[in-house]
Enzyme design. Structure first.
Site, PDB file in Angstrom:
ATOM      1  N   CYS A 195     -10.954   2.632  -0.022  1.00  0.00           N
ATOM      2  CA  CYS A 195      -9.536   2.912   0.230  1.00  0.00           C
ATOM      3  C   CYS A 195      -9.188   2.109   1.477  1.00  0.00           C
ATOM      4  O   CYS A 195      -9.942   2.129   2.463  1.00  0.00           O
ATOM      5  CB  CYS A 195      -9.323   4.403   0.474  1.00  0.00           C
ATOM      6  SG  CYS A 195      -7.672   4.813   1.096  1.00  0.00           S
ATOM      7  N   THR A 196      -8.071   1.404   1.419  1.00  0.00           N
ATOM      8  CA  THR A 196      -7.755   0.496   2.539  1.00  0.00           C
ATOM      9  C   THR A 196      -7.415   1.242   3.831  1.00  0.00           C
ATOM     10  O   THR A 196      -7.408   0.638   4.903  1.00  0.00           O
ATOM     11  CB  THR A 196      -6.586  -0.438   2.164  1.00  0.00           C
ATOM     12  OG1 THR A 196      -5.525   0.344   1.601  1.00  0.00           O
ATOM     13  CG2 THR A 196      -7.038  -1.499   1.194  1.00  0.00           C
ATOM     14  N   HIS A 197      -7.148   2.537   3.727  1.00  0.00           N
ATOM     15  CA  HIS A 197      -6.953   3.304   4.963  1.00  0.00           C
ATOM     16  C   HIS A 197      -8.262   3.484   5.749  1.00  0.00           C
ATOM     17  O   HIS A 197      -8.238   3.647   6.963  1.00  0.00           O
ATOM     18  CB  HIS A 197      -6.426   4.711   4.643  1.00  0.00           C
ATOM     19  CG  HIS A 197      -4.966   4.796   4.323  1.00  0.00           C
ATOM     20  ND1 HIS A 197      -4.431   4.368   3.138  1.00  0.00           N
ATOM     21  CD2 HIS A 197      -3.924   5.278   5.056  1.00  0.00           C
ATOM     22  CE1 HIS A 197      -3.114   4.598   3.135  1.00  0.00           C
ATOM     23  NE2 HIS A 197      -2.788   5.144   4.291  1.00  0.00           N
ATOM     24  N   ASP A 237       0.871  -1.173   0.000  1.00  0.00           N
ATOM     25  CA  ASP A 237       0.000   0.000   0.000  1.00  0.00           C
ATOM     26  C   ASP A 237       0.910   1.225   0.000  1.00  0.00           C
ATOM     27  O   ASP A 237       2.137   1.109   0.150  1.00  0.00           O
ATOM     28  CB  ASP A 237      -0.881  -0.020   1.265  1.00  0.00           C
ATOM     29  CG  ASP A 237      -1.804   1.188   1.343  1.00  0.00           C
ATOM     30  OD1 ASP A 237      -2.464   1.496   0.335  1.00  0.00           O
ATOM     31  OD2 ASP A 237      -1.865   1.841   2.402  1.00  0.00           O
ATOM     32  N   SER A 238       0.295   2.389  -0.089  1.00  0.00           N
ATOM     33  CA  SER A 238       1.088   3.621   0.007  1.00  0.00           C
ATOM     34  C   SER A 238       1.514   3.892   1.449  1.00  0.00           C
ATOM     35  O   SER A 238       2.407   4.703   1.681  1.00  0.00           O
ATOM     36  CB  SER A 238       0.259   4.800  -0.508  1.00  0.00           C
ATOM     37  OG  SER A 238      -0.935   4.893   0.241  1.00  0.00           O
ATOM     38  N   CYS A 258      -4.127  -1.670  -2.038  1.00  0.00           N
ATOM     39  CA  CYS A 258      -4.312  -0.241  -2.298  1.00  0.00           C
ATOM     40  C   CYS A 258      -5.340  -0.150  -3.416  1.00  0.00           C
ATOM     41  O   CYS A 258      -5.113  -0.654  -4.518  1.00  0.00           O
ATOM     42  CB  CYS A 258      -2.988   0.379  -2.740  1.00  0.00           C
ATOM     43  SG  CYS A 258      -3.139   2.078  -3.313  1.00  0.00           S
ATOM     44  N   ASN A 259      -6.476   0.458  -3.111  1.00  0.00           N
ATOM     45  CA  ASN A 259      -7.520   0.579  -4.127  1.00  0.00           C
ATOM     46  C   ASN A 259      -7.066   1.431  -5.301  1.00  0.00           C
ATOM     47  O   ASN A 259      -7.421   1.173  -6.447  1.00  0.00           O
ATOM     48  CB  ASN A 259      -8.759   1.225  -3.509  1.00  0.00           C
ATOM     49  CG  ASN A 259      -9.477   0.306  -2.555  1.00  0.00           C
ATOM     50  OD1 ASN A 259     -10.429  -0.373  -2.918  1.00  0.00           O
ATOM     51  ND2 ASN A 259      -9.025   0.257  -1.320  1.00  0.00           N
ATOM     52  N   THR A 260      -6.266   2.456  -4.991  1.00  0.00           N
ATOM     53  CA  THR A 260      -5.847   3.377  -6.047  1.00  0.00           C
ATOM     54  C   THR A 260      -4.975   2.641  -7.069  1.00  0.00           C
ATOM     55  O   THR A 260      -5.174   2.760  -8.282  1.00  0.00           O
ATOM     56  CB  THR A 260      -5.092   4.577  -5.416  1.00  0.00           C
ATOM     57  OG1 THR A 260      -5.891   5.099  -4.350  1.00  0.00           O
ATOM     58  CG2 THR A 260      -4.827   5.650  -6.427  1.00  0.00           C
ATOM     59  N   TYR A 302      -1.152   8.320  -2.704  1.00  0.00           N
ATOM     60  CA  TYR A 302      -1.238   7.975  -4.125  1.00  0.00           C
ATOM     61  C   TYR A 302      -2.497   8.609  -4.761  1.00  0.00           C
ATOM     62  O   TYR A 302      -2.538   8.840  -5.961  1.00  0.00           O
ATOM     63  CB  TYR A 302      -1.362   6.458  -4.302  1.00  0.00           C
ATOM     64  CG  TYR A 302      -0.079   5.659  -4.236  1.00  0.00           C
ATOM     65  CD1 TYR A 302       1.118   6.194  -3.770  1.00  0.00           C
ATOM     66  CD2 TYR A 302      -0.087   4.320  -4.657  1.00  0.00           C
ATOM     67  CE1 TYR A 302       2.274   5.423  -3.716  1.00  0.00           C
ATOM     68  CE2 TYR A 302       1.065   3.543  -4.611  1.00  0.00           C
ATOM     69  CZ  TYR A 302       2.247   4.099  -4.144  1.00  0.00           C
ATOM     70  OH  TYR A 302       3.382   3.326  -4.108  1.00  0.00           O
ATOM     71  N   GLY A 303      -3.499   8.805  -3.936  1.00  0.00           N
ATOM     72  CA  GLY A 303      -4.834   9.086  -4.466  1.00  0.00           C
ATOM     73  C   GLY A 303      -5.028  10.418  -5.143  1.00  0.00           C
ATOM     74  O   GLY A 303      -6.073  10.658  -5.746  1.00  0.00           O
TER      75      GLY A 303
HETATM   76  N1  DGL Z   1      -4.821   3.035   0.781  1.00  0.00           N
HETATM   77  C1  DGL Z   1      -4.766   3.362  -0.593  1.00  0.00           C
HETATM   78  C2  DGL Z   1      -6.034   3.087  -1.302  1.00  0.00           C
HETATM   79  O1  DGL Z   1      -6.651   2.087  -0.962  1.00  0.00           O
HETATM   80  C3  DGL Z   1      -3.992   4.572  -0.993  1.00  0.00           C
HETATM   81  C4  DGL Z   1      -4.437   5.878  -0.483  1.00  0.00           C
HETATM   82  C5  DGL Z   1      -3.500   6.999  -0.899  1.00  0.00           C
HETATM   83  O2  DGL Z   1      -2.293   6.841  -0.808  1.00  0.00           O
HETATM   84  O3  DGL Z   1      -4.027   8.032  -1.339  1.00  0.00           O
HETATM   85  O4  DGL Z   1      -6.438   3.766  -2.204  1.00  0.00           O
END
Ligand code: DGL
Length: 291
Positions: free
Chosen positions: A195-197, A23-24, A86-88, A55-56
């Site tokens: 988003c996994t966060h 992930d990021s 990471c969804n992005t 990343y988003g």
């Molecule tokens: N946790 C990531 C996701 O699922 C990345 C979020 C990010 O870095 O913006 O999209």
């Protein structure tokens, strides 16, 4: 002293080879927690690209480049499977890069979208600007259930708040209410953490999202899919897992400080240098769109 991660020998026994999860930043820990629950015998190499988070708000070209660099490194570490936690990256890069690797690579969007389509008819998606702009969830949900209605909201402030350990700030609750109220106004019955966060925010979101709205955490579904794939390929581990190896591209102590709250023990975190990011203009997503 040599870094014990980068000096890890390449061992090709299915019983001890690790799953790579990346992930990021700390978002992929929501997937790691599910691996601990569903796949207790599997060992994990976790990478957080914290030098380049978030990343988003980046361009597709950058996200593809970062995803490729991480997968190249994970392959060099001998992982038997990669989970793009990471969804992005899953939305913007996976389709482009998957065929370049001789390795099973799982993303979070399809499993998450299918799980949501089974549960709800009026589905809200909260995600990064890049994921929302890609419409990856919209298409995947509607493919799984063409009658489902989908509303998406980009939440650019969530990841920086989580990465800097400000989940319990009053400001975070206020921002969350502002993002999510338009979805509640649509009477959604299901909300996907796109988003996994975001599952880390659940205690904040439950302060105002009614219990009748189901939360879908795609981590649950992607790990279930990984379990099936490991079995089909005959590469599941039959021995107790070795400790998770944590590697980041940014400051290891910042990661440790934030990550510890979601882990069973204080992680030992190492740093590696990946090539410097090419910084491009943030993508144009407009103002907090609901699409
Ligand atoms: N946790 C990531 C996701 O699922 C990345 C979020 C990010 O870095 O913006 O999209």
């Amino acid at each position: 002293m040599q870094d014990r991660f980068t000096s890890t020998p390449q061992i090709h026994s299915a019983d001890i080879v690790r799953i790579g999860v990346f992930d990021s930043g700390v978002g992929g820990l929501t997937v790691l927690q599910e691996i601990y629950r569903q796949l207790p015998n599997e060992s994990v190499l976790y990478f957080g690209d914290t030098a380049r988070v978030p990343y988003g708000t980046r361009s597709a070209a950058e996200i593809i480049q970062f995803t490729r660099q991480t997968l190249d490194w994970m392959v060099s570490q001998g992982v038997k499977m990669a989970i793009v936690a990471c969804n992005t990256s899953s939305a913007l890069a996976l389709e482009t890069v998957r065929a370049e690797y001789d390795l099973p690579i799982l993303g979070v969007i399809l499993p998450g979208a299918r799980a949501a389509a089974l549960q709800g008819r009026r589905i809200g998606v909260i995600a990064t600007p890049a994921t929302v702009k890609s419409n990856a969830y919209l298409h995947a949900i509607q493919e799984a259930n063409p009658t489902a209605q989908v509303w998406q909201v980009a939440c650019p402030e969530f990841v920086p708040l989580i990465e800097t350990n400000r989940i319990n700030d009053p400001q975070t609750l206020a921002i969350a209410q502002e993002y999510i109220q338009p979805l509640l106004d649509q009477s959604i019955d299901t909300l996907i953490y796109g988003c996994t966060h975001y599952p880390h925010l659940e205690p904040v979101l439950r302060q105002f999202v009614p219990m009748s709205v189901k939360f879908i955490n795609p981590a649950v579904a992607v790990v279930a899919a990984a379990a099936k794939e490991l079995n089909v390929l005959g590469i599941q581990s039959h021995h107790p897992a070795s400790p998770t190896q944590f590697v980041v591209s940014g400051n290891p102590s910042q990661f440790t400080q934030v990550a510890t709250q979601w882990l069973p023990a204080v992680p030992l975190v190492h740093q590696i240098a990946l090539p410097t990011a090419v910084v491009s203009k943030p993508i144009d997503i407009g103002q907090n769109p609901v699409t």
